[in-house]
Design an enzyme around this catalytic site. Sequence first.
Site, PDB file in Angstrom:
ATOM      1  N   ASN A   1      13.433  -6.225  -8.680  1.00  0.00           N
ATOM      2  CA  ASN A   1      12.175  -5.805  -8.066  1.00  0.00           C
ATOM      3  C   ASN A   1      11.673  -6.907  -7.136  1.00  0.00           C
ATOM      4  O   ASN A   1      11.856  -8.086  -7.421  1.00  0.00           O
ATOM      5  CB  ASN A   1      11.159  -5.542  -9.191  1.00  0.00           C
ATOM      6  CG  ASN A   1       9.896  -4.895  -8.723  1.00  0.00           C
ATOM      7  OD1 ASN A   1       9.118  -5.500  -8.004  1.00  0.00           O
ATOM      8  ND2 ASN A   1       9.698  -3.653  -9.120  1.00  0.00           N
TER       9      ASN A   1
ATOM     10  N   ASP B   1      11.954   0.803  -3.635  1.00  0.00           N
ATOM     11  CA  ASP B   1      11.617  -0.074  -2.505  1.00  0.00           C
ATOM     12  C   ASP B   1      12.804  -0.955  -2.112  1.00  0.00           C
ATOM     13  O   ASP B   1      13.497  -1.485  -2.984  1.00  0.00           O
ATOM     14  CB  ASP B   1      10.482  -1.017  -2.877  1.00  0.00           C
ATOM     15  CG  ASP B   1       9.180  -0.303  -3.170  1.00  0.00           C
ATOM     16  OD1 ASP B   1       9.218   0.758  -3.782  1.00  0.00           O
ATOM     17  OD2 ASP B   1       8.126  -0.839  -2.793  1.00  0.00           O
TER      18      ASP B   1
ATOM     19  N   ARG C   1      16.639  -2.910  -5.298  1.00  0.00           N
ATOM     20  CA  ARG C   1      15.951  -2.225  -6.391  1.00  0.00           C
ATOM     21  C   ARG C   1      16.686  -0.955  -6.816  1.00  0.00           C
ATOM     22  O   ARG C   1      16.588  -0.519  -7.964  1.00  0.00           O
ATOM     23  CB  ARG C   1      14.518  -1.915  -5.917  1.00  0.00           C
ATOM     24  CG  ARG C   1      13.614  -1.273  -6.923  1.00  0.00           C
ATOM     25  CD  ARG C   1      12.166  -1.524  -6.522  1.00  0.00           C
ATOM     26  NE  ARG C   1      11.242  -0.556  -7.105  1.00  0.00           N
ATOM     27  CZ  ARG C   1       9.913  -0.694  -7.079  1.00  0.00           C
ATOM     28  NH1 ARG C   1       9.375  -1.756  -6.497  1.00  0.00           N
ATOM     29  NH2 ARG C   1       9.125   0.215  -7.586  1.00  0.00           N
TER      30      ARG C   1
ATOM     31  N   ASN D   1       8.862   1.862  -0.323  1.00  0.00           N
ATOM     32  CA  ASN D   1       9.057   3.302  -0.441  1.00  0.00           C
ATOM     33  C   ASN D   1       8.258   4.103   0.587  1.00  0.00           C
ATOM     34  O   ASN D   1       7.174   3.697   1.001  1.00  0.00           O
ATOM     35  CB  ASN D   1       8.654   3.779  -1.844  1.00  0.00           C
ATOM     36  CG  ASN D   1       7.182   3.568  -2.117  1.00  0.00           C
ATOM     37  OD1 ASN D   1       6.778   2.464  -2.448  1.00  0.00           O
ATOM     38  ND2 ASN D   1       6.366   4.607  -1.978  1.00  0.00           N
TER      39      ASN D   1
ATOM     40  N   ASP E   1      11.061   5.736  -5.732  1.00  0.00           N
ATOM     41  CA  ASP E   1      10.302   4.481  -5.601  1.00  0.00           C
ATOM     42  C   ASP E   1      11.230   3.268  -5.600  1.00  0.00           C
ATOM     43  O   ASP E   1      10.897   2.224  -6.151  1.00  0.00           O
ATOM     44  CB  ASP E   1       9.260   4.369  -6.735  1.00  0.00           C
ATOM     45  CG  ASP E   1       8.230   3.281  -6.489  1.00  0.00           C
ATOM     46  OD1 ASP E   1       8.094   2.816  -5.350  1.00  0.00           O
ATOM     47  OD2 ASP E   1       7.553   2.877  -7.468  1.00  0.00           O
TER      48      ASP E   1
ATOM     49  N   GLY F   1       0.802  -1.221   0.000  1.00  0.00           N
ATOM     50  CA  GLY F   1       0.000   0.000   0.000  1.00  0.00           C
ATOM     51  C   GLY F   1       0.833   1.269   0.000  1.00  0.00           C
ATOM     52  O   GLY F   1       0.334   2.345   0.329  1.00  0.00           O
ATOM     53  N   GLY F   2       2.099   1.154  -0.382  1.00  0.00           N
ATOM     54  CA  GLY F   2       2.985   2.309  -0.351  1.00  0.00           C
ATOM     55  C   GLY F   2       2.624   3.392  -1.339  1.00  0.00           C
ATOM     56  O   GLY F   2       3.110   4.520  -1.229  1.00  0.00           O
ATOM     57  N   GLU F   3       1.778   3.081  -2.289  1.00  0.00           N
ATOM     58  CA  GLU F   3       1.319   4.110  -3.240  1.00  0.00           C
ATOM     59  C   GLU F   3       0.021   4.765  -2.750  1.00  0.00           C
ATOM     60  O   GLU F   3      -0.591   5.558  -3.473  1.00  0.00           O
ATOM     61  CB  GLU F   3       1.105   3.489  -4.624  1.00  0.00           C
ATOM     62  CG  GLU F   3       2.386   3.386  -5.438  1.00  0.00           C
ATOM     63  CD  GLU F   3       3.422   2.469  -4.830  1.00  0.00           C
ATOM     64  OE1 GLU F   3       3.065   1.323  -4.491  1.00  0.00           O
ATOM     65  OE2 GLU F   3       4.576   2.890  -4.666  1.00  0.00           O
TER      66      GLU F   3
END
Lengths: 589, 128
Positions: free
Chosen positions: A422, A337, A362, A292, A335, A224-226
């Site tokens: 990733n 992560d 990443r 992130n 971003d 849910g980092g976005e």
Amino acid sequence: MRSTRGLLALSLCAGFGFASLGANSASAPADTPAEIQLDPLPTHWIAERPVGRGAGPVTRAMLEEPFAEDSRWLHYGGTYKNFRHSPLEQLSPANVSKLQVAWAFGTGTVGQFEVSPILYDGVLFITSSYNRLFALDAKTGAVLWRYDHQNDPNLPLCCGPANRGVAITGDLVLMATLDAHLIAFDRRTGEIAWDTEITDYTKGFTATSAPLVVDDLAYIGIAGGEYGVRGFIDAYETKTGKRVFRHYTVPAAGEPGVETWSGTSYETGGAPAWTTGTYDRELDTLFWTTGNPSPDWNGDDRLGDNLYSDSLLALDPKTGEQKWYFQFTPHDVWDYDGNSHIFLVDTTVDGTPRKLIAQANRNGFFYLIDRSDGSFVKGKPYLEQLNWATLDANGRPVVNPRAMPTDEPTERTCPSNLGGTNGAYTGSFDPALGLVFVSTIESCQAFAKGISVFVEGIPYLGGLPELVDAAAGKSYGNFVAIDASTGDVRWRARERYPMMAGALSTRGGVVFSGTLDGEAVAYESKTGKVLWRFRMGGGVRSQPIAYELDGRTYVVYGSGSFATLDDFAGGPQNIPEGGHLFVFVLPEG
Amino acid sequence: MPCALHLAVLLAGVAIVTGCVRGNGLPPSPAEVYQNSDPAAIRRGRLLFTGTCGGYCHSTKPGNREAPYLFDCSWTYGGSDREIFASIADGFPDTRMPAWGGKMPEGDADIWRVIAYLRSRRSCVNAD
């Protein structure tokens, strides 16, 4: 196999039915059915008799095995060491080109098929996108039981409907869902043993990773980092589904680390724990990584290092108490992560034996971190293109100021927001060769900073990556072998498109991965020489595994990608989505 | 009175006073006014689009995205400024398009600025 039905009944021709009744209302009997009712579609097919070969429950001893057994694959990472290294010697450079399709299976879903299968007692447990769970006969592919989770069609997902697999313990298999549940199934029948809501998905939380089981607890991290959520890692009793602890990855007011967030930005700080961690019995420590800080591409309102985003965390497995942390990318605005695959590697570095965590991060650097105390040991680039930073002696990035997001960016910054590699896919580690294998994305972007607007349940991004290389058709991929003692790249095998597939290595000297244009590929572990390719069709986003059953040697792949992320990466644009499982076998004799 | 309505009334008044009324009898939308005379508003619209819409949903370039590309003059739910405003402000229930009405930092005026930005960089295959 018997089926149970979903809650939604399907009514067809309802409007037409009412209109017809209306026209004939004078003569229609009062009890004439107003609708044609069809039975709802099944969503759950349960095995009427226990499936498998009678091996009995999965024991703690099995879960502790140092190397994956020939006929078992019990963890996302193969074992707690996370090597994804098969002990099978049968798969060798001499014979891997003889692999042929044993059977295949369609999931019926679109979106990325990222599963790492679990194999036990002759049964493969497979999850597809959108949380379909299948128990399949590992020899024939026959469906033994099946569960289709009924997700909200408008889930707040940043990055597709992925699921990466189940965990197994005792007679249970556990799956986390996009709507943030953790569900336990009887592995023998598919019946639900318990179903626990992790949190409220409408706020932007979701769960995509495979859980990890240690002793009586199952661990799951949240995504849910976005969406500006507050990330966490939970532990649940495997027997009951009762939550034992929640470890937040962003401190609250008054807690250590909160001073690394300006104002009240920690309240929407992100740092999701969206991949699977692992465990070290000797140190009795759980290792988990975080993503992130939110918002992704504008750090102006969250000045500071933003702990514990983009970090490696060492936790007490029983209480969740944090022992130490190492932050890869302080104040991330790209971003990057921190949660790509980690390996528990014991090796000698500069003449000194070390117990390490190795990770191709990443952000484009390969790290060696002492797993007893979190100290930085070594870090080197593993990409051909990396210009956002260098590392100082403590492993802290020295950021290239031209790489910072701006209103109108012009700097081609590498790697892209999808990273050099990733967390959505694994690597593997061959302990005999001392090599870490990872799929990589060679793609650069220009990072644009915009105005951040936080609204619960709506993406909280603050900017965007301009797809410089992807838009120009210049993105490509490498499958890379990295020396785990030195961080040096031993070999690269170039592919036309960015690579976003997991890895599997074998004792026989072969390492498997796949391409975004739909090929399963086997490389010679020592050299990177391509030994075998097979066109499966859909882009490869899955984590292959291998097993031996009744004297035959099998390799399993999922095929099927997610077009939106392929677009971000610079992958092919003309390949349809759709999940298919391919099981390959070596010929007899 | 909501601030957006204030703005609309104000801009409509300006339009009438200056005689700037379009052929269809309607005054220009706030987005049209911004587009014609307010580069700062267009820039703010761009930054809002960059920060909220363009990351993972609506791309700035054509491509495989779940949400529509908004710069090709092809509008599923109506292409007038006011129809676009309604799409953004009200969202679409049962889809992943949220209702942005009342949620932008400077109220609905920010939605008009986003529309002005979309208009400013459109590239139409067919004239809208």
